[in-house]
Design a protein around this motif. Sequence first.
Motif, mmCIF file in Angstrom:
data_model
loop_
_atom_site.group_PDB
_atom_site.id
_atom_site.type_symbol
_atom_site.label_atom_id
_atom_site.label_comp_id
_atom_site.label_asym_id
_atom_site.label_seq_id
_atom_site.Cartn_x
_atom_site.Cartn_y
_atom_site.Cartn_z
ATOM 1 N N TYR A 137 -3.276 -14.998 3.565
ATOM 2 C CA TYR A 137 -3.989 -14.674 2.342
ATOM 3 C C TYR A 137 -3.470 -13.307 1.922
ATOM 4 O O TYR A 137 -2.904 -12.567 2.711
ATOM 5 C CB TYR A 137 -5.492 -14.583 2.571
ATOM 6 N N THR A 138 -3.694 -12.966 0.693
ATOM 7 C CA THR A 138 -3.205 -11.662 0.256
ATOM 8 C C THR A 138 -4.272 -10.586 0.370
ATOM 9 O O THR A 138 -3.996 -9.436 0.081
ATOM 10 C CB THR A 138 -2.679 -11.739 -1.193
ATOM 11 N N SER A 139 -5.488 -10.953 0.787
ATOM 12 C CA SER A 139 -6.508 -9.916 0.922
ATOM 13 C C SER A 139 -7.425 -10.189 2.104
ATOM 14 O O SER A 139 -7.620 -11.339 2.509
ATOM 15 C CB SER A 139 -7.342 -9.814 -0.360
ATOM 16 N N ILE A 140 -7.990 -9.139 2.613
ATOM 17 C CA ILE A 140 -8.996 -9.234 3.667
ATOM 18 C C ILE A 140 -10.234 -9.921 3.116
ATOM 19 O O ILE A 140 -10.917 -10.671 3.820
ATOM 20 C CB ILE A 140 -9.329 -7.822 4.205
ATOM 21 N N THR A 141 -10.530 -9.702 1.861
ATOM 22 C CA THR A 141 -11.707 -10.277 1.216
ATOM 23 C C THR A 141 -11.718 -11.798 1.346
ATOM 24 O O THR A 141 -12.767 -12.404 1.570
ATOM 25 C CB THR A 141 -11.744 -9.868 -0.274
ATOM 26 N N GLU A 142 -10.558 -12.429 1.243
ATOM 27 C CA GLU A 142 -10.490 -13.894 1.362
ATOM 28 C C GLU A 142 -10.836 -14.343 2.781
ATOM 29 O O GLU A 142 -11.560 -15.326 2.966
ATOM 30 C CB GLU A 142 -9.105 -14.382 0.955
ATOM 31 N N GLY A 143 -10.337 -13.637 3.758
ATOM 32 C CA GLY A 143 -10.681 -13.963 5.147
ATOM 33 C C GLY A 143 -12.167 -13.771 5.410
ATOM 34 O O GLY A 143 -12.811 -14.603 6.054
ATOM 35 N N VAL A 144 -12.726 -12.687 4.893
ATOM 36 C CA VAL A 144 -14.155 -12.420 5.053
ATOM 37 C C VAL A 144 -14.972 -13.498 4.349
ATOM 38 O O VAL A 144 -15.999 -13.961 4.876
ATOM 39 C CB VAL A 144 -14.508 -11.011 4.520
ATOM 40 N N ALA A 145 -14.544 -13.953 3.183
ATOM 41 C CA ALA A 145 -15.259 -15.007 2.459
ATOM 42 C C ALA A 145 -15.270 -16.307 3.267
ATOM 43 O O ALA A 145 -16.307 -16.986 3.344
ATOM 44 C CB ALA A 145 -14.624 -15.239 1.087
ATOM 45 N N LEU A 146 -14.152 -16.649 3.892
ATOM 46 C CA LEU A 146 -14.108 -17.875 4.700
ATOM 47 C C LEU A 146 -14.959 -17.739 5.958
ATOM 48 O O LEU A 146 -15.668 -18.673 6.335
ATOM 49 C CB LEU A 146 -12.661 -18.219 5.065
ATOM 50 N N VAL A 147 -14.901 -16.602 6.619
ATOM 51 C CA VAL A 147 -15.747 -16.387 7.797
ATOM 52 C C VAL A 147 -17.212 -16.457 7.390
ATOM 53 O O VAL A 147 -18.037 -17.072 8.082
ATOM 54 C CB VAL A 147 -15.407 -15.045 8.489
ATOM 55 N N GLY A 148 -17.559 -15.865 6.253
ATOM 56 C CA GLY A 148 -18.928 -15.942 5.740
ATOM 57 C C GLY A 148 -19.359 -17.368 5.451
ATOM 58 O O GLY A 148 -20.506 -17.744 5.709
ATOM 59 N N THR A 149 -18.442 -18.165 4.934
ATOM 60 C CA THR A 149 -18.744 -19.575 4.663
ATOM 61 C C THR A 149 -19.052 -20.317 5.959
ATOM 62 O O THR A 149 -20.008 -21.100 6.029
ATOM 63 C CB THR A 149 -17.556 -20.247 3.934
ATOM 64 N N VAL A 150 -18.267 -20.076 6.990
ATOM 65 C CA VAL A 150 -18.498 -20.716 8.294
ATOM 66 C C VAL A 150 -19.852 -20.293 8.855
ATOM 67 O O VAL A 150 -20.631 -21.127 9.339
ATOM 68 C CB VAL A 150 -17.352 -20.377 9.276
ATOM 69 N N ILE A 151 -20.161 -19.002 8.785
ATOM 70 C CA ILE A 151 -21.453 -18.515 9.268
ATOM 71 C C ILE A 151 -22.588 -19.170 8.473
ATOM 72 O O ILE A 151 -23.586 -19.614 9.044
ATOM 73 C CB ILE A 151 -21.545 -16.979 9.151
ATOM 74 N N PHE A 152 -22.430 -19.228 7.156
ATOM 75 C CA PHE A 152 -23.437 -19.828 6.289
ATOM 76 C C PHE A 152 -23.746 -21.260 6.718
ATOM 77 O O PHE A 152 -24.903 -21.624 6.941
ATOM 78 C CB PHE A 152 -22.953 -19.793 4.829
ATOM 79 N N TRP A 153 -22.718 -22.121 6.836
ATOM 80 C CA TRP A 153 -22.948 -23.526 7.174
ATOM 81 C C TRP A 153 -23.461 -23.694 8.595
ATOM 82 O O TRP A 153 -24.306 -24.557 8.857
ATOM 83 C CB TRP A 153 -21.700 -24.375 6.923
ATOM 84 N N SER A 154 -22.980 -22.906 9.504
ATOM 85 C CA SER A 154 -23.470 -22.980 10.875
ATOM 86 C C SER A 154 -24.968 -22.666 10.914
ATOM 87 O O SER A 154 -25.745 -23.384 11.538
ATOM 88 C CB SER A 154 -22.696 -22.001 11.759
ATOM 89 N N TYR A 155 -25.358 -21.602 10.232
ATOM 90 C CA TYR A 155 -26.776 -21.222 10.200
ATOM 91 C C TYR A 155 -27.608 -22.282 9.483
ATOM 92 O O TYR A 155 -28.669 -22.688 9.980
ATOM 93 C CB TYR A 155 -26.954 -19.864 9.518
ATOM 94 N N ILE A 156 -27.154 -22.733 8.330
ATOM 95 C CA ILE A 156 -27.916 -23.714 7.537
ATOM 96 C C ILE A 156 -28.121 -25.010 8.319
ATOM 97 O O ILE A 156 -29.228 -25.563 8.352
ATOM 98 C CB ILE A 156 -27.223 -23.999 6.178
ATOM 99 N N ILE A 157 -27.074 -25.494 8.948
ATOM 100 C CA ILE A 157 -27.196 -26.750 9.705
ATOM 101 C C ILE A 157 -28.169 -26.579 10.868
ATOM 102 O O ILE A 157 -29.030 -27.436 11.109
ATOM 103 C CB ILE A 157 -25.812 -27.242 10.172
ATOM 104 N N ASN A 158 -28.070 -25.470 11.601
ATOM 105 C CA ASN A 158 -29.006 -25.227 12.706
ATOM 106 C C ASN A 158 -30.430 -25.035 12.193
ATOM 107 O O ASN A 158 -31.387 -25.535 12.793
ATOM 108 C CB ASN A 158 -28.555 -24.028 13.533
ATOM 109 N N TRP A 159 -30.602 -24.337 11.073
ATOM 110 C CA TRP A 159 -31.919 -24.115 10.487
ATOM 111 C C TRP A 159 -32.534 -25.440 10.043
ATOM 112 O O TRP A 159 -33.717 -25.702 10.284
ATOM 113 C CB TRP A 159 -31.811 -23.139 9.311
#
Length: 174
Positions: free
Chosen positions: A71-93
């Motif tokens: 990716y050309t920015s750290i922001t993109e990596g952080v957005a994808l990691v955030g997406t993974v955290i989001f779905w992991s939390y939502i599914i467990n919740w």
Amino acid sequence: MDAWFAVNWYELFVPSNSILELFIRGSIVYLLLFFVLRFIPTRQLGMLGITDLLVVVLFAEAAQNAMATTYTSITEGVALVGTVIFWSYIINWLGYKFPLLQKFLNPPPLLLVKNGRLIERNLAKELITEEEIMSQLRQQGIELLKEVKIAYMEADGGISVIPHNSKKDNIAEK
């Protein structure tokens, strides 16, 4: 020599792709992998839960791409990691809030042995051979199948065993 210490701050932090697109892509990949892995026989996953496995794999991939400048920015990596955290939390919740959904997310224990007899249909469903179940029993200190009162394949892929000579049996006999 100056190129070694030059930093393109704009390229480092400003994403080249839409954050919404990254969220949608990450969501599709996460959910697709989740549903595929949910239907793989449990024993092939070992002691790692589905969401744990997805988090580890997708974190590694998203972080690696951000660090290796795929990716050309750290922001993109952080957005994808955030997406993974989001779905992991939502599914467990969701599994916590809705017990019916929890049964889908984490399958109930599957009976493998009852009163010293193998439940062949359930062994076949999880692709477990008699040799494999005997290996698991030996690891828990049980030498003979007839010693097993009940054995279950748990949601995490582990096998729990209650031998005939368990404490409950001893209390019931007194």
